[in-house]
Design an enzyme around this catalytic site. Structure first.
Site, short mmCIF file in Angstrom:
data_model
loop_
_atom_site.label_atom_id
_atom_site.label_comp_id
_atom_site.label_asym_id
_atom_site.label_seq_id
_atom_site.Cartn_x
_atom_site.Cartn_y
_atom_site.Cartn_z
N LEU A 59 5.57 45.26 25.22
CA LEU A 59 4.29 45.87 24.88
C LEU A 59 4.59 46.84 23.74
O LEU A 59 5.37 47.77 23.90
CB LEU A 59 3.74 46.62 26.10
CG LEU A 59 2.52 47.53 25.93
CD1 LEU A 59 1.32 46.72 25.50
CD2 LEU A 59 2.23 48.25 27.23
N SER A 60 3.99 46.59 22.57
CA SER A 60 4.29 47.42 21.40
C SER A 60 3.96 48.88 21.65
O SER A 60 3.03 49.20 22.41
CB SER A 60 3.51 46.94 20.18
OG SER A 60 3.92 45.65 19.79
N GLN A 61 4.70 49.77 21.00
CA GLN A 61 4.41 51.20 21.17
C GLN A 61 3.03 51.51 20.59
O GLN A 61 2.59 50.88 19.62
CB GLN A 61 5.49 52.04 20.49
CG GLN A 61 5.48 52.01 18.98
CD GLN A 61 6.54 52.89 18.36
OE1 GLN A 61 7.52 52.41 17.84
NE2 GLN A 61 6.32 54.18 18.41
#
Length: 213
Positions: A59-61
């Protein structure tokens, strides 16, 4: 964990890192990121960090989600039709779906996409069409698109994605292998050429070929 204060702190961090779009910051503040993680990691949902979602994916920052969304909306103006490469957890999909008219989202790992569909349905977002396929090919049958956003990094920009951009359409994509650079490509509508801007170093999972069931 999900309090307004916790989310406000995240927004403050994004402001400090240079995200300026009030619209995008409000989307980040109002989107329940904890719903896009397994319960064991949900207590970390409002950290500005990338987190594992299984299958070797992340999950991208929040910073990179906000930054890519801000770049896409800023360069494309008011995009109606947006293609997303890499549904993943559905978090970036969710942010885009609240910002544009319709999102077409391609994911090569079917269990991830199935879970993302459930999450977005739960949130009442019905303006997303999904495809289980190799993202490098995009979705030519549905093109052209006003904007394309890729959540995975190819070594080089796939020509197939460039050809699916509408005149004056934009592509926001991380590019590179060991060293990746967030890149913006604009299709010049008058001369039909591609203008490329390298923006900042990033770290994404690689754009892989093939599909997983």
């Amino acid at each position: 964990m999900t309090s307004k204060r916790t989310r406000d702190r995240l927004v403050e961090r994004l402001l400090e890192q240079g995200v300026t779009s009030q619209f995008v910051l409000e989307l980040i503040a109002n989107t329940p990121r904890h719903l896009f993680l397994d319960e064991a990691l949900s207590h970390r949902a409002y950290e500005d960090a990338s987190l594992p979602i299984g299958f070797g994916q992340t999950l991208s920052q929040p910073y990179i989600v906000a930054r890519m969304t801000e770049i896409l909306l800023g360069a494309a103006g008011d995009p109606k039709r947006v293609l997303e490469i890499g549904t993943g957890s559905g978090y970036q999909t969710c942010i885009l779906a609240q910002a544009v008219e319709h999102v077409w989202s391609v994911e090569r790992i079917k269990p991830l996409q199935d879970k993302a569909k459930q999450r977005l349905r739960h949130l009442g977002l019905n303006n997303v069409t999904y495809k289980h396929a190799d993202g490098g090919f995009g979705w030519p049958e549905q093109g052209p698109f006003d904007a394309i956003l890729s959540a995975a990094a190819p070594r080089d920009i796939p020509k197939s994605l460039l050809q699916q951009l509408a005149p004056n359409g934009v592509l926001v994509i991380p590019v590179g292998a060991d060293e990746q650079v967030l890149t913006l490509v604009i299709r010049d509508g008058e001369e039909d050429k591609f203008i490329t801007q390298k923006l900042e170093p990033v770290k994404f999972v690689p754009l892989l070929s093939g599909v997983t069931r």
